[in-house]
Motif scaffolding. Sequence first.
Motif, PDB file in Angstrom:
ATOM      1  N   LYS A   1      -7.253  13.996   1.734  1.00  0.00           N
ATOM      2  CA  LYS A   1      -6.346  13.702   0.608  1.00  0.00           C
ATOM      3  C   LYS A   1      -6.173  12.188   0.427  1.00  0.00           C
ATOM      4  O   LYS A   1      -5.941  11.457   1.375  1.00  0.00           O
ATOM      5  CB  LYS A   1      -4.986  14.346   0.878  1.00  0.00           C
ATOM      6  N   GLY A   2      -6.324  11.743  -0.827  1.00  0.00           N
ATOM      7  CA  GLY A   2      -6.116  10.328  -1.147  1.00  0.00           C
ATOM      8  C   GLY A   2      -7.324   9.437  -0.903  1.00  0.00           C
ATOM      9  O   GLY A   2      -7.270   8.236  -1.141  1.00  0.00           O
ATOM     10  N   THR A   3      -8.454  10.022  -0.416  1.00  0.00           N
ATOM     11  CA  THR A   3      -9.632   9.188  -0.111  1.00  0.00           C
ATOM     12  C   THR A   3     -10.831   9.496  -1.007  1.00  0.00           C
ATOM     13  O   THR A   3     -11.912   8.951  -0.800  1.00  0.00           O
ATOM     14  CB  THR A   3     -10.078   9.380   1.362  1.00  0.00           C
TER      15      THR A   3
END
Length: 197
Positions: free
Chosen positions: A158-160
């Motif tokens: 998540k978020g990458t």
Amino acid sequence: MAKQEFLLTGTGGQGLILAAIMLAEAGIYAGQNVVQSQSYGPEARGGASRAEVIIGNEAIRYPKVEKPTLVLTLSQEAYKKYGLNLTEDAILVVDSSQVNEVKPRSKNLYSLPITKTARTRLGSEQSANVVALGVVASFSGQIPMEDVLQAVRQRAPKGTAEQNVKALELGWQLGLKAGAKQDDRHSQNEGDEQCRI
């Protein structure tokens, strides 16, 4: 698609298991039969690790890599363990940032700055596994970039996602450039041999 056997090796903690899962899923998106497996050294993080992926359009009768089409190695220890006794046609990709001692091979050896590329272009070595995935997938020549992109977006922590997509593109370009240079070298060598005849 002819059957291809990939062996991704390094040390625990480099993220190669995740890279292998992404490669396998890209093969599934490309409509191929796929088998993926992995093993760790007893220490897990820091010990030798290997991940195997077999991709092809025929039934896969044995789930382990026997004759690798391509071996990627991201550590000196893994190179000594998995990179020395390959068939002449096998492609060997080593991370020049991590593997310093390599026995010369007549062809199909690529020493590429995988970890260094992640560090200098993305500001962190954390995405080196996805740079490596891009290199491996580009060398395959049979897995479309959009299928690898889909696998990366699906699996990125998540978020990458954005960072990992950039890492994949960097690795893909690194692989394409290295392959093109090697093709030029082979053409020159063949020309030299013809001149000698």
